[in-house]
Scaffold this active site. Structure first.
Site, short mmCIF file in Angstrom:
data_model
loop_
_atom_site.label_atom_id
_atom_site.label_comp_id
_atom_site.label_asym_id
_atom_site.label_seq_id
_atom_site.Cartn_x
_atom_site.Cartn_y
_atom_site.Cartn_z
N GLU A 83 -0.04 -1.18 5.62
CA GLU A 83 0.96 -0.73 6.59
C GLU A 83 0.80 0.75 6.90
O GLU A 83 0.99 1.19 8.03
CB GLU A 83 2.36 -1.01 6.04
CG GLU A 83 3.50 -0.72 7.02
CD GLU A 83 4.08 0.69 6.91
OE1 GLU A 83 4.98 1.03 7.70
OE2 GLU A 83 3.61 1.47 6.04
N ASP A 141 0.83 -1.21 0.00
CA ASP A 141 0.00 0.00 0.00
C ASP A 141 0.86 1.25 0.00
O ASP A 141 2.04 1.22 0.35
CB ASP A 141 -0.95 0.01 1.19
CG ASP A 141 -0.22 0.03 2.54
OD1 ASP A 141 0.69 -0.81 2.73
OD2 ASP A 141 -0.54 0.88 3.39
#
Length: 412
Positions: free
Chosen positions: A177, A82
């Site tokens: 994350e 991400d």
């Protein structure tokens, strides 16, 4: 290692929009993360890695088989798919600057965005390199697709050089994350490693052994709305009260005024209207006990607002995010010592560092898997001025290869 192949791989990854969505309750929080995870799953299979799997959410696991005949400790390499929710990742157009000569870089998609060497001195260390920037309209995604690229490049190199002796190495690509949920979809029982390494730090040669401890505060203000023509004595404007609340945050505890080991409170998102308004504030400090002090300050300010405005309600919700990895890394001291030696083996001086932020390594270490953080070549994360270089990603991959060799000398 083939620089052009690494570049092609990186450019392919960053063109996938994997912006995390902290308001989403799904896992992953955005569909693009699943898209990139499926790409990595297929690439791992085609590369010839073993034990390749993808979870229902999209966490990818794979393994580089051992080449030693004896039982050697398992280590793990981590990176997250991400990108930050703070800036757009839609239609990323990476700009490749070959043989960069140390000049300021004006980004063509938004010519007001300029990477100035005076403001970004790390550019001087990349003269002659292939530098990659955004076009100025999005972030690049080098945080952490540079880490993914380094891991995949190192894995491919080890598979093509079976004469290099090393133990089993697990690869793990995580989700979300950037919003503190990097281990939520990870089945940690599938990670057999004695330690891990996240490839999620800036530049080259850095070894991060401490992160901030972190909490998220959500401040909500409930006011009273009515038509402004009859607002006297009736309306209580939640937007204005929230604005006043934020002005009372101490300026000496903000990102703009702190550095090194100093912590901060950072409001980064505001939403709402007259009837209700809210903001999200991140609390950060290297000493976990300080987080409760920051939370108490926010609650005190809430009480002050409610005392001043009789019909308003101000609430503060605190959500735990991650904790400093410092103490947990003591459980496997070889994790740091071997990283230091690996950096030296590629001809660099290790830079022991602290992170004014967090990584999956903080969460993994708290869960019992000591996981320091290593450089992956990224610079200016979370920004349209984000950049990386091919040579720094290659260096990150070479350090991983040296780590593999060093751990391969150990017996389990």
């Amino acid at each position: 290692m083939n620089n052009e192949r690494l570049l092609e791989r990186f450019l392919r990854y960053v063109r996938v929009d994997t912006k995390a969505d902290e308001l989403s309750k799904s896992s992953p929080s955005s569909l693009g993360q699943r898209t990139l995870s499926e790409m990595l799953f297929e690439e791992c299979r085609q590369m010839g890695l073993s034990k390749v799997e993808i979870s229902p959410e999209g966490v990818v696991l794979a393994e580089i088989p051992a080449t030693v005949s004896y039982e050697s400790p398992v280590i793990a390499w981590f990176a997250h798919v991400d990108t930050s929710p703070e800036y757009s990742a839609t239609n990323v157009e990476p700009i490749v600057h070959r043989n960069y000569q140390g000049e300021d870089l004006t980004l063509p998609g938004d010519r007001t965005k300029v990477l100035r060497v005076s403001e970004h001195p790390a550019l001087k260390e990349n003269v002659g390199h292939t530098v990659i920037t955004t076009d100025g309209t999005t972030l690049l995604g080098a945080d952490d697709k540079s880490g993914i690229t380094a891991i995949m490049t190192a894995a491919e190199f080890l598979l093509s050089h079976p004469e290099i002796e090393h133990g089993p190495i697990q690869l793990c690509f995580t989700l979300d994350e950037e919003i503190g949920r990097g281990t939520e979809a990870l089945d940690l029982s599938k990670i057999r490693a004695v330690c891990g390494y996240t490839l999620d730090s800036e530049g080259v040669a850095r070894i991060d052994a401490e992160t901030f401890s972190a909490d998220l505060a959500i401040v909500k203000v409930e006011g009273v709305n009515t038509h402004p023509s009859i607002g006297k004595g009736v309306m209580v404007n939640a937007i204005k009260i929230l604005g006043e609340y934020l002005t009372h945050l101490p300026s000496e505890h903000s990102p703009e005024t702190t550095e090194g080991r100093e912590g901060f409170l950072h409001p980064y998102q505001v939403s709402g209207g007259v009837a209700e308004a809210s903001c999200r504030i991140i609390l950060r400090d290297f000493e976990t006990s300080k987080l409760s002090e920051y939370a108490e300050l926010l609650e005190t300010l809430a009480q002050q607002m409610m005392s001043k405005y009789a019909r308003v309600k101000v609430s503060v919700e605190i959500h735990k995010q991650y904790r400093n990895m410092r103490e947990g890394l003591k459980g496997e001291p070889r994790a740091i010592s071997k990283a230091v030696e690996a950096v030296r083996r590629v001809g660099l001086s290790p830079l022991m560092n602290i992170i004014r932020g967090g990584t999956d390594g903080a969460l993994l270490t708290e869960l019992g898997l000591p996981t320091p953080n290593l450089s992956s070549g990224q610079h200016n994360p979370h920004s349209p001025l984000e950049w990386t270089s091919v040579e720094e990603m290659v260096t990150a991959a070479k350090i991983l290869v040296e780590l593999a060799k060093l751990w391969g000398q150990e017996t389990a």
